[in-house]
Design a protein around this motif. Structure first.
Motif, PDB file in Angstrom:
ATOM      1  N   PRO A  80      -9.126  -5.807  -7.465  1.00  0.00           N
ATOM      2  CA  PRO A  80     -10.316  -5.698  -6.619  1.00  0.00           C
ATOM      3  C   PRO A  80     -11.143  -4.488  -7.032  1.00  0.00           C
ATOM      4  N   ALA A  81     -12.407  -4.478  -6.654  1.00  0.00           N
ATOM      5  CA  ALA A  81     -13.242  -3.307  -6.957  1.00  0.00           C
ATOM      6  C   ALA A  81     -12.786  -2.088  -6.163  1.00  0.00           C
ATOM      7  N   ARG A  82     -12.296  -2.314  -4.924  1.00  0.00           N
ATOM      8  CA  ARG A  82     -11.838  -1.238  -4.053  1.00  0.00           C
ATOM      9  C   ARG A  82     -10.621  -1.721  -3.275  1.00  0.00           C
ATOM     10  N   ALA A  83      -9.698  -0.820  -3.007  1.00  0.00           N
ATOM     11  CA  ALA A  83      -8.507  -1.145  -2.221  1.00  0.00           C
ATOM     12  C   ALA A  83      -8.391  -0.177  -1.053  1.00  0.00           C
ATOM     13  N   VAL A  84      -8.012  -0.717   0.096  1.00  0.00           N
ATOM     14  CA  VAL A  84      -7.760   0.089   1.285  1.00  0.00           C
ATOM     15  C   VAL A  84      -6.327  -0.172   1.731  1.00  0.00           C
ATOM     16  N   TYR A  85      -5.562   0.910   1.842  1.00  0.00           N
ATOM     17  CA  TYR A  85      -4.171   0.827   2.277  1.00  0.00           C
ATOM     18  C   TYR A  85      -4.093   1.416   3.680  1.00  0.00           C
ATOM     19  N   SER A  86      -3.928   0.551   4.682  1.00  0.00           N
ATOM     20  CA  SER A  86      -3.956   0.975   6.081  1.00  0.00           C
ATOM     21  C   SER A  86      -2.533   1.284   6.555  1.00  0.00           C
ATOM     22  N   ASP A  87      -2.258   2.568   6.765  1.00  0.00           N
ATOM     23  CA  ASP A  87      -0.933   3.068   7.129  1.00  0.00           C
ATOM     24  C   ASP A  87       0.158   2.324   6.346  1.00  0.00           C
ATOM     25  N   PRO A  88       0.127   2.459   5.026  1.00  0.00           N
ATOM     26  CA  PRO A  88       0.995   1.636   4.176  1.00  0.00           C
ATOM     27  C   PRO A  88       2.467   2.038   4.260  1.00  0.00           C
TER      28      PRO A  88
END
Length: 231
Positions: free
Chosen positions: A97-105
């Motif tokens: 992906p162009a950007r990744a978000v890891y939410s409380d991984p």
């Protein structure tokens, strides 16, 4: 394994959503439509052992392989929560992906209390609404209902499969793509020391003040505000 998916929107940009343990695509009931309203076509998976997807053997590597098999590459945005954050981290070099978000991984499975481990997560399978409310006092009633329905179709063996990971440091060495780590306040998965290490490694790290582990359900507005510049 080809996973069950849910899609919102018909935008020109693509966003991918990967849920955490015990959940399925329904955990994103507000996030999916919100991103669709920003011009995304949003695809959320049910990981194996969750929702309408198949059952089988379980491991983070298999979760990641399934996501790669089931989702398109080259999305503008990918978000993974908790176990979904670990899964996304193991798949991101292939999904690109162009950007990744890891939410409380789930990058460090050190449980907050003695005796609180994967087997306790497995016991949540039979949780009633009162127990769900007590554990998540900030959730909307609709999320309590969704949680009970998702637990009913969840294979609790997925939680037991995580036991070998307890105590292991699973922090990525570097971001594969521009990456945001979004933390609960406090996070029982990413300590302040590990958050500092992630910053040193090139991740942007933001906390959502007062939010519990499932940030998008605890504080939806705070969750979305925390994504400023990333969506």
């Amino acid at each position: 394994m080809q996973l069950h998916t849910q899609t919102w929107g018909e935008g020109d940009r693509l966003a991918l959503l990967v849920h955490g343990i015990m959940a399925d695509h329904r955990t994103w009931r507000r996030v999916g439509p919100a991103l669709a309203g920003l011009g995304y076509r949003v695809i959320a998976v049910d990981l194996r052992g969750h929702g309408a997807s198949g059952r089988g053997e379980y491991s983070p590597e298999l979760f990641a392989d399934d996501v790669v098999e089931s989702l398109p590459t080259g999305a503008e945005l990918a978000i993974g929560h908790s176990l979904g954050g670990l899964t996304l981290a193991l798949a991101v070099d292939r999904l690109r992906p162009a950007r990744a978000v890891y939410s409380d991984p789930a990058w460090h499975l050190a449980f907050p209390e003695p005796g609180f481990g994967p087997e306790v997560f497995a016991s949540f399978k039979t949780a009633g609404k009162e127990q769900i409310r007590a554990m998540n006092p900030r959730w909307d009633e609709a999320d309590v209902d969704v949680e009970q329905r998702t637990l009913a179709v969840w294979d609790e063996a997925t939680a037991l499969s995580l036991a070998p990971l307890t105590g292991r440091d699973l922090l990525p060495a570097a971001p594969v793509v521009p990456s945001l780590v979004q933390l609960a306040d406090p996070s029982f998965l990413i300590s302040p020391e590990r958050a500092a290490l992630l910053r040193e490694r090139g991740f942007e790290v933001r906390s959502v003040a007062g939010a519990g582990h499932t940030i998008h359900r605890d504080d939806f507005d705070g969750f979305m505000a925390s994504l400023e510049g990333w969506v």
